[in-house]
Design an enzyme around this catalytic site. Structure first.
Site, short mmCIF file in Angstrom:
data_model
loop_
_atom_site.label_atom_id
_atom_site.label_comp_id
_atom_site.label_asym_id
_atom_site.label_seq_id
_atom_site.Cartn_x
_atom_site.Cartn_y
_atom_site.Cartn_z
N HIS A 101 1.02 -1.28 -0.01
CA HIS A 101 -0.07 0.10 0.01
C HIS A 101 0.91 1.24 -0.02
CE1 HIS A 101 -2.41 -2.95 2.46
NE2 HIS A 101 -3.45 -2.25 1.78
N ASP A 104 2.24 2.06 3.45
CA ASP A 104 3.08 1.09 4.14
C ASP A 104 4.46 1.36 3.77
OD1 ASP A 104 0.68 -0.49 4.01
OD2 ASP A 104 1.68 -1.77 2.46
#
Ligand code: XUL
Ligand code: CO
Length: 437
Positions: A101, A104
């Site tokens: 993501h 992240d």
């Protein structure tokens, strides 16, 4: 940069008799099974969010994970430090792909502009590491559920500004995924659902979700991103009900809003079981619609009943997954993506290796077993014979649209009673599968 896992060398295939926990017993990347190498069949992928960012917190307790490379770093410095560690891990494991993501890999900034700048800084490092290690991006995605602005959802929020921010985030995530050569892009509707119907206009929210996905399709075309779009169903958690609740609900939604040609499904085992299905069931549903794209390989715990995201170790589960996959002719853009995390009690770095090695070996065994079941042919032959009444005569006439109710009524009037049924032989088939497992 010193190695993060200095005592771990590249994980090798040592065969089923090896007692070395840091070796593969079944996954032999270059070994041919059913016409392709294991690596080509399985297309393993490691996720950034659990592997790099998971720290073992749960709703009752703090993080437990020991991650020496983090050395008290925070923000962008921490994000930078994680990148080489992640690729060292993938390389030592021999995992050819990864998924992430946006938030992240890089931290949230104070504004969209700052977040995008952070992301650009890290994407540069990801690109360098991809080049150096040969690890490729299976899919990218945007995190549209952690920040408070998304407390009512992103595309389905009651707040139009949350929709706009999410659109901006996905736009950037698509740019980045394209620039990293991503083979796909996943939409998991983290909070695209509701907590109570008392405050919810469901019809409007569903229309907004469809509008959002159409905008994504338009933008994908505009930038010439060729990767596959996936929707990842999940019925609940964190919401009480998520609109993309299972494979069938997703397919219906995609059809209703003219999106089906643009999306495939990324199915996750623990999500299927939360929906009250087996993974095999959801895979079968997606395959029947020609819409299975990729899988998030993990498992839940039947006694806990929430999204525990454990590494898959059940050979029955992996055998079922691989039977479905081989049956559909294998992945094209998708892969076996370990959306799974080590338990908070397994807090040492080496546990990350044990977990992934176990998952890869479980899938390799599932692959070999599924290939053997298909080669044997008895299972497929049984299913074929079970439907034999449709291959000729009346059954064939029905399938070919040659008869209607009038003809069928006349046929049965004459015959008086249906032909006797044959046994379903469930136990016989379960025993047959056990011959191979
Ligand atoms: C959450 C989940 C996500 C998606 C990507 O349950 O599975 O991590 O895979 O957003
Ligand atoms: Co997932």
């Amino acid at each position: 940069m010193p190695a993060a896992f200095p005592r771990i060398r590249k994980i090798q295939y040592e065969g089923p008799n090896s007692k070395n926990p840091l070796s593969f017993k079944h996954y032999n990347a270059d070994e041919f099974v059913a016409g392709k190498t294991m690596a080509e069949h399985l297309r393993f992928s490691v996720v950034y969010w659990h592997t790099m960012c998971g720290n073992g917190t749960d709703v009752f307790g703090w993080g437990t994970a020991v991650r020496p490379w983090e050395k008290g770093l925070t923000g962008l410095d921490l994000a930078k430090a994680r990148v080489p560690v992640f690729f060292e891990f993938c390389e030592k494991l021999g995992a050819p792909h990864y998924a992430f993501h946006d938030r992240d890999v890089a931290p949230h900034g104070k504004s969209l502009k700052q977040s995008n700048q952070y992301l650009d800084t890290i994407v540069k490092l990801l690109k360098e590491q991809q080049k150096a290690t040969g690890v490729k991006l299976l899919w990218g995605t945007a995190q549209l559920f952690a920040h408070p602005r998304y407390c009512h959802g992103a595309a389905t929020s009651c707040n139009a500004d949350a929709f706009a921010f999410a659109a901006a985030q996905v736009k950037k995530a698509l740019d980045v995924t394209k620039s990293l050569g991503g083979q796909g892009y996943t939409f998991w509707g983290g909070r695209e659902g509701y907590s109570t119907l008392w405050n919810t206009n469901m019809k409007r929210e569903l229309e907004h979700l469809a509008k959002f996905l159409h905008m994504a399709v338009d933008y994908k075309k505009a930038i010439g991103f060729k990767g596959q779009f996936y929707i990842e169903p999940k019925p609940k958690e964190p919401t009480k009900h998520q609109y993309d609740s299972d494979a069938a609900a997703c397919l219906n939604f995609l059809r209703e809003f003219d999106l089906l040609e643009h999306f495939k499904l990324n199915l996750e085992t623990n999500h299927a079981t939360l929906a009250g299905h087996t993974m095999q069931h959801d895979m079968r549903v997606a395959i029947a619609a020609g819409a299975l794209g990729s899988i998030d390989a993990n498992t839940g715990d039947e006694l806990l009943g929430w999204d525990t995201d454990q590494f898959p170790t059940s050979i029955y589960l992996t055998t079922q997954c691989m039977l479905e996959l081989l049956g559909m002719g294998g992945f094209t853009t998708g892969g076996v993506n370990f959306d799974a995390k080590v338990r908070r009690e397994s807090f040492e770095p080496v546990d990350l290796f044990h977990a992934h090695i176990g998952g890869m070996d479980a899938f390799a065994r599932g692959l070999k077993i599924a290939a053997a079941i298909r080669k044997d042919g008895r299972l497929a032959e049984f299913v074929k014979q079970r439907y034999a009444s449709w291959d000729s005569g009346l059954g064939k006439d029905i399938e070919r649209n040659r008869v209607g109710f009038k003809e069928l009524s006349a046929y049965m009037m004459k015959k008086g009673e249906a032909a006797p049924n044959t046994s379903g032989r469930q136990e016989f088939l379960e025993n047959l599968i056990n011959e191979f497992v």
